[in-house]
Design a protein around this motif. Sequence first.
Motif, mmCIF file in Angstrom:
data_model
loop_
_atom_site.group_PDB
_atom_site.id
_atom_site.type_symbol
_atom_site.label_atom_id
_atom_site.label_comp_id
_atom_site.label_asym_id
_atom_site.label_seq_id
_atom_site.Cartn_x
_atom_site.Cartn_y
_atom_site.Cartn_z
ATOM 1 N N GLN A 86 0.813 -1.216 0.000
ATOM 2 C CA GLN A 86 0.000 0.000 0.000
ATOM 3 C C GLN A 86 0.839 1.256 0.000
ATOM 4 N N SER A 133 -4.424 3.074 2.983
ATOM 5 C CA SER A 133 -5.461 2.389 2.209
ATOM 6 C C SER A 133 -5.592 0.922 2.578
ATOM 7 N N ILE A 171 -10.278 3.485 -3.606
ATOM 8 C CA ILE A 171 -9.698 4.712 -3.060
ATOM 9 C C ILE A 171 -10.274 5.943 -3.762
ATOM 10 N N CYS A 221 -6.801 7.620 1.027
ATOM 11 C CA CYS A 221 -5.549 7.394 1.753
ATOM 12 C C CYS A 221 -5.634 7.813 3.222
#
Length: 352
Positions: free
Chosen positions: A152, A157, A187, A197
């Motif tokens: 990630q 995330s 996302i 995020c």
Amino acid sequence: MSPNKLLFLAAGFFLSSLFIGAYARDFSIVGYTPEDLTCIDKLINLFESWLEKHSKKYETLEEKLHRFEIFKDNLKHIDEKNKATTNYWLGLNEFADLSHDEFKKMYLGLKVDDKMPRRNESPEEFKYREFEALPKSVDWRKKGAVAAIKNQGSCGSCWAFSTVAAVEGINQIVTGNLTELSEQELIDCDTSYNNGCNGGLMDYAFAYIVSKGGLHKEEDYPYLMEEGTCEENREESEVVTITGYNDVPANDEQSLLKALAHQPLSVAIDASGRDFQFYSGGVFDGHCGTDLDHGVAAVGYGSSKGSDYIIVKNSWGPKWGEKGFIRMKRNTGKPSGMCGINKMASFPTKTV
């Protein structure tokens, strides 16, 4: 030798004097000799080798010296913990130049709030009963239902990676095809309750996938390690669908194992303990709380040398842990389980 290297060696010698004085005795650390920790030249060489191994570069000498101090402190923690524990061990991974506070801000991203009721109550069929016999062990990796470990990066995330791992798993079980799916779409597009995020929750993401009629493939909507612009209809490419999702009864390990015997699960854990940053192997039974802050996927369970564990897929890259996975102790005697893993498990459903 360059002037910067000489200056770094001199500064490192000065800054390391207290460290060496405190550690002028025999050591045992995975992968390194006692001399690596007690000799300033070897300590600096160890840092330089670590920098090269992980392709780390710093813009200024001041930053390098700062990171060296953090590296030394982390090395001290790793060594002390490895001498005190027997079931698991720590190592110098790519996060060794990050303070623990920096690490938590960058790599944890589960957000539990009251904006939307999370619990999608499970039918009675998902609750464990004493007369049910469960397999002694399950490993969905061996059954072809677990895709490769992903990273990630410094985007919070984890919730998207946990969601995707569970959806990839049930899709493979039902269709026979292991299709890697897009965390980036979640996302970018799942923004009603999740925050890209800045964190999110797996149940919200399952609900999004159902409402939008599926999730794109990774290759069609690749990961950026940052928030981007939503493109739900990207090239009108193929999507993978689910029909719904259910929540495992909270704080009920036997029900979690029953669900896990049928498919990979999304689970939440408290990963804020310092040992998580440097976990390298073994059955983790270290100190952690139950304030859930990280989304991962449970992909199996088993036992080793008298220690029962749950196999957890993380999203911190293949260099972390056991090639990206961690075995977390089960049968702890606490309803919430190790690091709260039994508190908030859920899974997607899919029909052919």
